[in-house]
Motif scaffolding. Structure first.
Motif: not given
Ligand SMILES: *[C@@H]1O[C@H](CO)[C@@H](O)[C@H](O)[C@H]1NC(C)=O
Ligand SMILES: *[C@@H]1O[C@H](CO)[C@@H](O)[C@H](O)[C@H]1NC(C)=O
Ligand SMILES: *[C@@H]1O[C@H](CO)[C@@H](O)[C@H](O)[C@H]1NC(C)=O
Ligand SMILES: *[C@@H]1O[C@H](CO)[C@@H](O)[C@H](O)[C@H]1NC(C)=O
Ligand SMILES: *[C@@H]1O[C@H](CO)[C@@H](O)[C@H](O)[C@H]1NC(C)=O
Length: 268
Positions: A40-42, A49, A51, A74, A80
């Protein structure tokens, strides 16, 4: 006269007797090396924030599942992957808002849980959560189902009490007051609610879960409690791949909770 006094004393004692389900310490959780990489994506939603995992094929854009995550938030890859599972295998657009605001409890026990909790009270955690839910609603999502895990079970319960969501499910919830929080659900909610509990959970013990069951007898919107043997707190988030009981319990809890949300989306 004396009898009446004693009775009313007992009744008032009962009214405040709710037991608070403790938040499990980090040591009660299972930490395993995740078997997959999140897909997925943030996305920033209402400044929070979040996910987001969307199903690969077509999906109903008027419905969404919101994951109410545990204290590791997170910081734990399993959260996730769990969100991805709801999208990939249950077919719902799934959102996991970071209501811990970038400050998850470290998994190594380096931060004292009770001190950390003070920075993540309901007063702090609820506004970002509600902001995301409101934004999703304003984007045309008509039915929101929530799935709360551990710490998130409290929020699944609150959103149920407040009739903020269409349907709720939770696993091994913590920080609830039992039976009071479910007396409130029974008194004022129209939200179907489902609970998966672990027989080895030292927080929501089988005895406390049974108290909730008793309160929820005859709850018209719908109630289901499924207890899992041989697993402890956190089993619906993480399972040890070498332990078939844990693996099966996690999968079955997912099936029950996702079916619960699907069934009630169709009828609510
Ligand atoms: C989403 O945010 C978290 C915390 O900042 C980070 O650990 C994670 O890798 C991010 N995931 C993506 C897919 O960018
Ligand atoms: C709680 O928040 C305060 C203020 O941001 C910070 O100084 C403190 O270190 C935090 N406590 C924990 C245990 O994270
Ligand atoms: C539920 O409603 C109460 C009372 O209005 C409010 O204080 C609380 O923040 C709400 N909680 C959630 C999760 O909506
Ligand atoms: C709860 O749901 C599960 C899965 O659908 C079902 O097997 C079980 O019988 C239900 N429990 C009760 C008490 O209805
Ligand atoms: C996972 O299960 C195996 C087999 O029961 C056990 O040896 C191992 O210690 C467990 N790992 C964790 C992290 O609990």
């Amino acid at each position: 006269m004396l009898f009446t006094t004693v009775t009313s004393f007992l009744l008032s004692a009962l009214a405040v007797r709710g037991a608070i389900v403790p938040q499990a310490p980090a040591s009660d959780h299972i930490f395993v090396t995740p078997s997959a990489v999140p897909t997925g994506q943030n996305v920033t939603i209402a400044g929070v924030n979040t996910y987001v995992s969307l199903p690969k094929g077509d999906f109903d854009e008027t419905r969404a599942v919101v994951i109410l995550m545990d204290v590791f938030g997170f910081g734990k890859t399993d959260n996730f992957l769990l969100t991805d599972n709801w999208a990939d295998n249950a077919g719902f657009a799934t959102y996991m808002p970071d209501y811990l605001l970038g400050d998850p409890l470290p998994q190594d026990g380096s931060v004292d849980l009770n001190t950390w909790i003070l920075n993540h009270t309901e007063a702090i955690t609820t506004p970002p959560l509600l902001a995301v839910l409101n934004e999703l609603k304003s984007q045309g999502i008509e039915k929101i189902g929530v799935s709360g895990y551990c710490f998130g079970g409290l929020y699944a319960t609150r959103l149920t009490q407040n009739n903020t969501v269409a349907v709720a499910t939770m696993a091994h919830p913590s920080l609830l007051t039992v039976p009071d929080d479910y007396e409130l659900v029974k008194a004022q909610s129209q939200v179907p609610v489902q609970i998966n509990s672990a027989d080895l959970d030292t927080g929501l013990t089988p005895a406390l879960a049974a108290e909730i069951d008793q309160v929820m007898v005859g709850y018209v919107p719908g109630y289901n409690h499924t207890a899992f043997a041989g697993v402890g707190h956190g089993f619906a988030v993480s399972a040890n791949a070498s332990d078939p009981i844990q693996v099966a319990a996690k999968e079955e809890a997912f099936e029950i909770s996702s079916n619960w949300i699907r069934t009630h989306f169709d009828t609510c």
